[in-house]
Scaffold this motif. Structure first.
Motif, PDB file in Angstrom:
ATOM      1  N   LEU A 195       1.002  -1.218  -0.169  1.00  0.00           N
ATOM      2  CA  LEU A 195       0.040  -0.024   0.008  1.00  0.00           C
ATOM      3  C   LEU A 195       1.000   1.389   0.001  1.00  0.00           C
ATOM      4  CD1 LEU A 195      -2.820  -1.171   2.459  1.00  0.00           C
ATOM      5  CD2 LEU A 195      -2.766  -1.240   0.027  1.00  0.00           C
ATOM      6  N   PRO A 196       1.712   1.468  -0.822  1.00  0.00           N
ATOM      7  CA  PRO A 196       2.812   2.755  -1.020  1.00  0.00           C
ATOM      8  C   PRO A 196       1.794   3.932  -1.173  1.00  0.00           C
ATOM      9  CG  PRO A 196       2.727   1.322  -2.802  1.00  0.00           C
ATOM     10  CD  PRO A 196       1.951   0.372  -1.940  1.00  0.00           C
ATOM     11  N   GLY A 197       2.216   4.857  -0.579  1.00  0.00           N
ATOM     12  CA  GLY A 197       1.756   6.268  -0.616  1.00  0.00           C
ATOM     13  C   GLY A 197       0.509   6.371   0.318  1.00  0.00           C
ATOM     14  N   LEU A 198      -0.169   5.285   0.697  1.00  0.00           N
ATOM     15  CA  LEU A 198      -1.249   5.347   1.118  1.00  0.00           C
ATOM     16  C   LEU A 198      -1.422   5.184   2.790  1.00  0.00           C
ATOM     17  CD1 LEU A 198      -3.516   2.815  -0.941  1.00  0.00           C
ATOM     18  CD2 LEU A 198      -3.587   5.597  -0.791  1.00  0.00           C
ATOM     19  N   VAL A 199      -0.343   4.500   3.389  1.00  0.00           N
ATOM     20  CA  VAL A 199      -0.196   4.313   4.788  1.00  0.00           C
ATOM     21  C   VAL A 199       1.210   4.454   5.126  1.00  0.00           C
ATOM     22  CG1 VAL A 199      -2.321   2.907   5.148  1.00  0.00           C
ATOM     23  CG2 VAL A 199      -0.015   1.733   4.632  1.00  0.00           C
ATOM     24  N   SER A 200       1.471   4.397   6.411  1.00  0.00           N
ATOM     25  CA  SER A 200       3.027   4.666   6.747  1.00  0.00           C
ATOM     26  C   SER A 200       3.591   3.223   6.621  1.00  0.00           C
ATOM     27  CB  SER A 200       2.834   4.955   8.281  1.00  0.00           C
ATOM     28  OG  SER A 200       2.583   4.030   9.145  1.00  0.00           O
ATOM     29  N   GLY A 354      -7.772  10.903   4.147  1.00  0.00           N
ATOM     30  CA  GLY A 354      -6.958  12.325   4.160  1.00  0.00           C
ATOM     31  C   GLY A 354      -5.337  11.841   3.605  1.00  0.00           C
ATOM     32  N   MET A 355      -4.597  12.252   4.370  1.00  0.00           N
ATOM     33  CA  MET A 355      -3.214  12.174   3.808  1.00  0.00           C
ATOM     34  C   MET A 355      -2.327  11.305   4.890  1.00  0.00           C
ATOM     35  SD  MET A 355      -2.515  16.243   2.633  1.00  0.00           S
ATOM     36  CE  MET A 355      -1.324  15.781   1.321  1.00  0.00           C
ATOM     37  N   SER A 356      -1.570  10.551   4.301  1.00  0.00           N
ATOM     38  CA  SER A 356      -0.451   9.809   4.840  1.00  0.00           C
ATOM     39  C   SER A 356       0.713  10.793   5.304  1.00  0.00           C
ATOM     40  CB  SER A 356       0.155   8.694   4.411  1.00  0.00           C
ATOM     41  OG  SER A 356       0.891   9.247   3.233  1.00  0.00           O
TER      42      SER A 356
END
Length: 569
Positions: A195-200, A354-356
């Motif tokens: 899940l790159p870019g979506l979660v830490s 929202g944003m990670s």
């Protein structure tokens, strides 16, 4: 005055816009075309059809009251002329005509319109891989792909699968193949996390470890170089990656999707340089007589204020209603989105809105994240579960920028994420989260809900009262420590004793005894505080800072977070 509306694309947005408009203007004419024979289906249900959770593909094409959305349904029930197997070739904006091809006959003709809706969706990102054309290599673009994959699996032709890409589709397909069919599945991802870019990276690692426990293998930070058949054959036999070779009876290319905006570009409509048709808040393109929506457009991100691409069926349906209204001149607006998502991964789920932290920093925001693990309901209620949440906030303004979480596959975490999603367009602060009102009863929540606690943690972090580290940072300290750190377990001896006995550098003073035993602690070392979830260690941090200890860190998420993250002490 009646008008003729022509809609190109009939999966999600097209049918919603068509049916809404016909309800508002029954006397007008709506023609909807699609190049496929399958249309108006639940595309997001494809992984669940492959897994067998949805037994018949027709269920994805049915309404909730068991009517099939076919040509007859649209004509008789909705008053819409549905024309499948019809491809739009070009748009003549001046003449207000669309040149189409009837795929079964090859004949071409022009269709006129008063208003046009472009709902062409998105298409899988095509990777320039040698061997991508081999039998057994698939993308997941429509129901035809789904039926081919399901058929191969049910015939027993697939024992090993390789999935390229660890986004939503890649992970859902990995679960589908592993859980129901027992296929040995490997996911290859070019970045170093799922899940790159979506979660830490922290939440991504927790989710990946759970999938690995269920039998899915991962090759992260690797690229696929080519796909090869068996000697002399045309069917896939192996995938060659930068890490070696993987045997494969089935390959699924799930490296994301791109907006299908060629028709719009070719006729001169304004499009983003990165792909996607540009629309205003009424979903109009740069031509006032042409609307567009769904996976082929970019919209405004209501947190960053920047354009972004979010291919989700739920947003397509909401935009479709707006377009249907505006075809009838109602002047409705779609201001944008905050980017909410959830993906089921076996017995767990990952959700966010929202944003990670990484996305916020890429957007130029001075952001920080805080990490919290807490029970999803009252601690004394017998059925309870730990929920992991990470909140992203802007330092100066204290504004909440996003939230992501990892928990069981129930509704508890998704409900919290949805609550924050509803707030985000109004630019909430951590104080709004701290005082947010949520329905309370012990079977459903704690008296101090996990969202309230998360807001309180963020407040303490921003004010410098809670100086924390995440599990990955703790792991780095633990593995590289040469005596500079003093690891202090603030739990009671019953919980901490097993670690003290096994680990030379593990120490224990219960938080309630810390003030009277303060002299036992070294003042020339960094003190790293640990408890179950981070609450008691925060109390210990306050005590130590009050006593003049200058270098004290609190492990956010505590031992619960470390276990989910996978550090073996």
């Amino acid at each position: 005055m009646s008008q003729h509306v022509l809609i190109i694309g009939a999966v999600a947005l097209g049918p919603k816009a068509a049916c809404r408009f016909k309800r508002l203007e029954p006397g007008s004419t709506v023609t909807m075309i699609d190049q496929n024979s399958c249309f108006s289906y639940g595309g997001c249900g494809i992984p669940y059809y492959v897994s067998g959770d949805v037994s018949d593909v027709k269920e994805l094409c049915n309404t909730s009251f068991h009517m099939t959305r076919d040509e007859k349904f649209f004509k008789e029930v909705k008053g819409v002329d549905m024309q499948p197997r019809t491809r739009a070739l070009s748009i003549d904006r001046e003449k207000k005509q669309v040149l189409v091809e009837r795929l079964d006959s090859g004949e071409q003709e022009t269709l006129s319109y008063d208003k046009l809706v472009i709902a062409t969706g998105s298409s899988p990102r095509r990777l320039p891989l040698p061997g991508a054309e081999l039998e057994g290599v698939h993308v997941v673009a429509d129901l035809n792909d789904a039926e081919k994959i399901r058929a191969a699996v049910t015939r027993g032709e697939v024992s090993k699968a390789v999935i390229v890409g660890a986004g939503f589709i890649g992970l859902e397909m990995a679960e589908a193949l592993t859980d129901m069919w027992g296929v040995e599945t490997t996911v290859v991802e070019i970045t170093d996390q799922i899940l790159p870019g979506l979660v830490s990276p922290t939440i991504a690692r927790m989710a990946r470890r759970h999938m690995e426990e269920q039998g899915v293998e991962f090759q992260l930070g690797q690229t696929v170089q080519r796909i090869e058949p068996a000697e002399g054959g045309e069917r896939v036999a192996k995938v060659v990656t930068s890490a070696g070779e993987l045997e494969a009876d089935l390959v699924i290319l799930a490296a994301g999707v791109v907006p299908s905006d060629k028709l719009a570009r070719d006729c001169g409509l304004a499009c983003s340089e990165r792909g996607g048709i540009l629309v205003d808040e009424q979903m109009r393109t740069s031509d006032p007589d042409i609307f567009a929506g769904g996976d082929c457009v970019v919209v405004k991100h209501l947190v960053s204020g920047q354009p972004f691409f979010l291919p989700l069926g739920s947003m397509s349906n909401r935009q479709g209603r707006i377009i249907g209204d505006n075809l009838a001149g109602r002047g409705k607006t779609f201001p944008g989105a905050v980017g909410s998502f959830v993906v089921k991964l076996f017995e767990t789920s990952v959700a966010g809105t929202g944003m990670s932290l990484a996305a916020a920093r890429r957007a130029g925001l001075d952001a920080v994240s805080v990490f919290q693990i807490q029970l999803d309901r009252a601690h004394f209620y017998p059925t309870k579960e730990l929920m992991t949440l990470e909140l992203v906030v802007e330092k100066g303004t204290r504004r909440v920028l996003g939230i992501q979480g990892f928990a069981g596959s129930g509704d508890a975490m998704v409900g919290r994420v949805n609550a924050v999603a509803a707030l985000l367009p109004r630019k909430p602060t951590v104080d709004d989260l701290s005082t947010m009102e949520l329905a309370y009863s012990p079977p459903f929540a704690s008296a101090m809900d996990v969202l309230n606690s998360l807001g309180n943690v963020a407040d303490n972090v921003l004010e410098g009262r809670n100086v924390g580290i995440l599990p990955d940072e703790f792991a780095e300290c633990w593995e590289s420590d040469q005596g500079e750190c003093y690891f202090l377990d603030c739990r009671e001896a019953a919980d901490a004793g097993q670690y003290v006995e096994r680990l030379e550098k593990w120490h224990n003073i219960p938080q309630g005894k810390l003030a009277e035993r303060i002299a036992e602690l070294p003042r020339d070392k960094r003190i790293v505080l640990v408890c179950n979830t981070g609450a008691r260690s925060y109390e210990a941090q306050i005590t130590l800072m009050d006593q003049g200890f200058a270098d004290v860190l609190n492990l956010q998420g505590g031992m619960a977070g470390l276990k989910k993250w996978g550090l073996e002490l």
